[in-house]
Design a protein around this motif. Structure first.
Motif, PDB file in Angstrom:
ATOM      1  N   MET A 137     -74.911  20.162  45.143  1.00 30.52           N
ATOM      2  CA  MET A 137     -75.161  18.931  45.883  1.00 30.52           C
ATOM      3  C   MET A 137     -76.213  19.207  46.954  1.00 30.52           C
ATOM      4  O   MET A 137     -76.119  20.162  47.692  1.00 30.52           O
ATOM      5  CB  MET A 137     -73.864  18.456  46.552  1.00 30.52           C
ATOM      6  CG  MET A 137     -74.090  17.334  47.527  1.00 30.52           C
ATOM      7  SD  MET A 137     -72.610  16.806  48.384  1.00 30.52           S
ATOM      8  CE  MET A 137     -71.667  16.239  47.021  1.00 30.52           C
ATOM      9  N   ARG A 138     -77.194  18.379  47.008  1.00 27.49           N
ATOM     10  CA  ARG A 138     -78.259  18.511  48.004  1.00 27.49           C
ATOM     11  C   ARG A 138     -77.953  17.579  49.167  1.00 27.49           C
ATOM     12  O   ARG A 138     -77.734  16.383  48.966  1.00 27.49           O
ATOM     13  CB  ARG A 138     -79.584  18.146  47.364  1.00 27.49           C
ATOM     14  CG  ARG A 138     -80.734  18.286  48.296  1.00 27.49           C
ATOM     15  CD  ARG A 138     -81.810  19.100  47.628  1.00 27.49           C
ATOM     16  NE  ARG A 138     -82.969  19.106  48.480  1.00 27.49           N
ATOM     17  CZ  ARG A 138     -83.383  20.211  49.073  1.00 27.49           C
ATOM     18  NH1 ARG A 138     -82.773  21.345  48.890  1.00 27.49           N
ATOM     19  NH2 ARG A 138     -84.445  20.181  49.841  1.00 27.49           N
ATOM     20  N   VAL A 139     -77.945  18.132  50.367  1.00 34.38           N
ATOM     21  CA  VAL A 139     -77.706  17.318  51.558  1.00 34.38           C
ATOM     22  C   VAL A 139     -78.917  17.409  52.469  1.00 34.38           C
ATOM     23  O   VAL A 139     -79.708  18.341  52.391  1.00 34.38           O
ATOM     24  CB  VAL A 139     -76.445  17.756  52.340  1.00 34.38           C
ATOM     25  CG1 VAL A 139     -75.207  17.620  51.499  1.00 34.38           C
ATOM     26  CG2 VAL A 139     -76.579  19.142  52.892  1.00 34.38           C
ATOM     27  N   HIS A 140     -79.044  16.424  53.310  1.00 36.91           N
ATOM     28  CA  HIS A 140     -80.072  16.474  54.339  1.00 36.91           C
ATOM     29  C   HIS A 140     -79.376  16.318  55.682  1.00 36.91           C
ATOM     30  O   HIS A 140     -78.319  15.702  55.792  1.00 36.91           O
ATOM     31  CB  HIS A 140     -81.152  15.414  54.114  1.00 36.91           C
ATOM     32  CG  HIS A 140     -80.661  14.014  54.307  1.00 36.91           C
ATOM     33  ND1 HIS A 140     -79.896  13.355  53.373  1.00 36.91           N
ATOM     34  CD2 HIS A 140     -80.810  13.161  55.347  1.00 36.91           C
ATOM     35  CE1 HIS A 140     -79.601  12.149  53.828  1.00 36.91           C
ATOM     36  NE2 HIS A 140     -80.141  12.005  55.012  1.00 36.91           N
ATOM     37  N   VAL A 141     -79.959  16.911  56.695  1.00 35.64           N
ATOM     38  CA  VAL A 141     -79.397  16.881  58.038  1.00 35.64           C
ATOM     39  C   VAL A 141     -80.351  16.117  58.931  1.00 35.64           C
ATOM     40  O   VAL A 141     -81.563  16.311  58.868  1.00 35.64           O
ATOM     41  CB  VAL A 141     -79.166  18.313  58.581  1.00 35.64           C
ATOM     42  CG1 VAL A 141     -78.670  18.275  60.013  1.00 35.64           C
ATOM     43  CG2 VAL A 141     -78.187  19.065  57.692  1.00 35.64           C
ATOM     44  N   ARG A 142     -79.782  15.246  59.740  1.00 37.08           N
ATOM     45  CA  ARG A 142     -80.592  14.443  60.665  1.00 37.08           C
ATOM     46  C   ARG A 142     -79.795  14.204  61.942  1.00 37.08           C
ATOM     47  O   ARG A 142     -78.581  14.421  61.997  1.00 37.08           O
ATOM     48  CB  ARG A 142     -80.974  13.120  60.018  1.00 37.08           C
ATOM     49  CG  ARG A 142     -79.782  12.237  59.700  1.00 37.08           C
ATOM     50  CD  ARG A 142     -80.205  10.866  59.186  1.00 37.08           C
ATOM     51  NE  ARG A 142     -79.071  10.087  58.734  1.00 37.08           N
ATOM     52  CZ  ARG A 142     -78.199   9.457  59.530  1.00 37.08           C
ATOM     53  NH1 ARG A 142     -78.339   9.495  60.832  1.00 37.08           N
ATOM     54  NH2 ARG A 142     -77.186   8.768  59.017  1.00 37.08           N
ATOM     55  N   THR A 143     -80.487  13.734  62.953  1.00 37.36           N
ATOM     56  CA  THR A 143     -79.835  13.348  64.205  1.00 37.36           C
ATOM     57  C   THR A 143     -79.048  12.071  63.964  1.00 37.36           C
ATOM     58  O   THR A 143     -79.544  11.135  63.337  1.00 37.36           O
ATOM     59  CB  THR A 143     -80.892  13.127  65.313  1.00 37.36           C
ATOM     60  OG1 THR A 143     -81.658  14.324  65.459  1.00 37.36           O
ATOM     61  CG2 THR A 143     -80.238  12.770  66.633  1.00 37.36           C
ATOM     62  N   ALA A 144     -77.824  12.043  64.453  1.00 40.15           N
ATOM     63  CA  ALA A 144     -76.957  10.876  64.274  1.00 40.15           C
ATOM     64  C   ALA A 144     -77.441   9.703  65.115  1.00 40.15           C
ATOM     65  O   ALA A 144     -77.996   9.885  66.201  1.00 40.15           O
ATOM     66  CB  ALA A 144     -75.527  11.222  64.655  1.00 40.15           C
ATOM     67  N   GLY A 145     -77.185   8.512  64.608  1.00 43.26           N
ATOM     68  CA  GLY A 145     -77.477   7.284  65.331  1.00 43.26           C
ATOM     69  C   GLY A 145     -76.187   6.528  65.607  1.00 43.26           C
ATOM     70  O   GLY A 145     -75.119   6.891  65.109  1.00 43.26           O
ATOM     71  N   PRO A 146     -76.265   5.459  66.391  1.00 46.35           N
ATOM     72  CA  PRO A 146     -75.074   4.688  66.744  1.00 46.35           C
ATOM     73  C   PRO A 146     -74.293   4.171  65.531  1.00 46.35           C
ATOM     74  O   PRO A 146     -73.068   4.094  65.579  1.00 46.35           O
ATOM     75  CB  PRO A 146     -75.622   3.523  67.570  1.00 46.35           C
ATOM     76  CG  PRO A 146     -76.939   4.006  68.088  1.00 46.35           C
ATOM     77  CD  PRO A 146     -77.471   4.950  67.050  1.00 46.35           C
ATOM     78  N   ASP A 147     -74.980   3.860  64.439  1.00 42.95           N
ATOM     79  CA  ASP A 147     -74.293   3.368  63.244  1.00 42.95           C
ATOM     80  C   ASP A 147     -73.441   4.434  62.565  1.00 42.95           C
ATOM     81  O   ASP A 147     -72.611   4.117  61.713  1.00 42.95           O
ATOM     82  CB  ASP A 147     -75.297   2.825  62.228  1.00 42.95           C
ATOM     83  CG  ASP A 147     -75.965   1.549  62.693  1.00 42.95           C
ATOM     84  OD1 ASP A 147     -75.448   0.910  63.636  1.00 42.95           O
ATOM     85  OD2 ASP A 147     -77.010   1.190  62.118  1.00 42.95           O
ATOM     86  N   ASP A 148     -73.626   5.695  62.915  1.00 44.52           N
ATOM     87  CA  ASP A 148     -72.883   6.796  62.304  1.00 44.52           C
ATOM     88  C   ASP A 148     -71.574   7.109  63.024  1.00 44.52           C
ATOM     89  O   ASP A 148     -70.781   7.917  62.546  1.00 44.52           O
ATOM     90  CB  ASP A 148     -73.738   8.070  62.299  1.00 44.52           C
ATOM     91  CG  ASP A 148     -75.021   7.911  61.522  1.00 44.52           C
ATOM     92  OD1 ASP A 148     -74.980   7.309  60.434  1.00 44.52           O
ATOM     93  OD2 ASP A 148     -76.065   8.389  62.017  1.00 44.52           O
ATOM     94  N   GLU A 149     -71.341   6.478  64.176  1.00 42.91           N
ATOM     95  CA  GLU A 149     -70.211   6.868  65.021  1.00 42.91           C
ATOM     96  C   GLU A 149     -68.870   6.822  64.293  1.00 42.91           C
ATOM     97  O   GLU A 149     -68.077   7.765  64.380  1.00 42.91           O
ATOM     98  CB  GLU A 149     -70.144   6.005  66.280  1.00 42.91           C
ATOM     99  CG  GLU A 149     -69.019   6.445  67.199  1.00 42.91           C
ATOM    100  CD  GLU A 149     -68.906   5.607  68.461  1.00 42.91           C
ATOM    101  OE1 GLU A 149     -67.930   5.809  69.180  1.00 42.91           O
ATOM    102  OE2 GLU A 149     -69.770   4.748  68.714  1.00 42.91           O
ATOM    103  N   LEU A 150     -68.580   5.766  63.570  1.00 44.59           N
ATOM    104  CA  LEU A 150     -67.285   5.644  62.901  1.00 44.59           C
ATOM    105  C   LEU A 150     -67.090   6.757  61.865  1.00 44.59           C
ATOM    106  O   LEU A 150     -66.026   7.387  61.819  1.00 44.59           O
ATOM    107  CB  LEU A 150     -67.138   4.271  62.246  1.00 44.59           C
ATOM    108  CG  LEU A 150     -65.804   4.010  61.548  1.00 44.59           C
ATOM    109  CD1 LEU A 150     -64.637   4.145  62.519  1.00 44.59           C
ATOM    110  CD2 LEU A 150     -65.816   2.614  60.922  1.00 44.59           C
ATOM    111  N   ASP A 151     -68.114   7.032  61.057  1.00 43.28           N
ATOM    112  CA  ASP A 151     -68.011   8.114  60.079  1.00 43.28           C
ATOM    113  C   ASP A 151     -67.792   9.465  60.765  1.00 43.28           C
ATOM    114  O   ASP A 151     -66.981  10.277  60.312  1.00 43.28           O
ATOM    115  CB  ASP A 151     -69.266   8.185  59.208  1.00 43.28           C
ATOM    116  CG  ASP A 151     -69.354   7.074  58.190  1.00 43.28           C
ATOM    117  OD1 ASP A 151     -68.296   6.593  57.738  1.00 43.28           O
ATOM    118  OD2 ASP A 151     -70.480   6.697  57.834  1.00 43.28           O
TER     119      ASP A 151
END
Length: 150
Positions: free
Chosen positions: A1-15
């Motif tokens: 599985m290929r994943v990418h990493v990024r800085t979280a944003g406000p829409d990611d808070e619940l996850d």
């Protein structure tokens, strides 16, 4: 599985909260850490539309599979890992390693405090580890610019 990493944003808070809660971790004020760009997430692109593709696929939202919450050191460079967690079904696939690696590239120095059961994870990432007590440890890892660039 290929994943990418990024800085979280406000829409990611619940996850992020769900992943961290499932791991029974308490990283403090996640919302503030997201606002300060101190949270990284790992996701997969399955179901994400590629706007440059000739025939765009489905436009489902990216799945967040893991997160790392950092607290910048105030008296020195680098950051402290407040929490690193991966969804249970996706563990042992290198996602946690990728999160720590990307955080280390960004911060150049990381510290962590952790329980004995996750010591092998930090040892594999080359943290210098010392005991805090019989069940807890702390570790430090640093990378120079030459190590990262070369």
């Amino acid at each position: 599985m290929r994943v990418h990493v990024r800085t979280a944003g406000p829409d990611d808070e619940l996850d992020i909260r769900r992943i961290i809660d499932a791991a029974m971790l308490d990283p403090g004020d996640v919302e503030a850490r997201i606002d300060n760009e101190d949270v990284l997430v790992a996701g997969d692109r399955r179901g994400v539309t590629d706007e440059f593709a000739e025939t765009p696929e489905t436009s489902e939202r990216e799945r967040i599979l893991g997160a790392i919450v950092l607290v910048p050191h105030t008296d020195e460079r680098g950051a402290h890992i407040s929490a690193v967690a991966v969804r249970n079904r996706h563990r042992n696939r290198g996602i946690g390693r990728e999160l720590v690696t990307r955080a280390l590239e960004r911060e150049r120095r990381l510290t962590a405090r952790f329980d004995a059961d996750v010591r092998p994870f930090y040892e594999a990432l080359e943290f210098a580890i010392e005991p805090v007590d019989d069940r807890r440890y702390r570790g430090v890892v640093a990378r120079s610019d030459a190590e990262i660039d070369g």
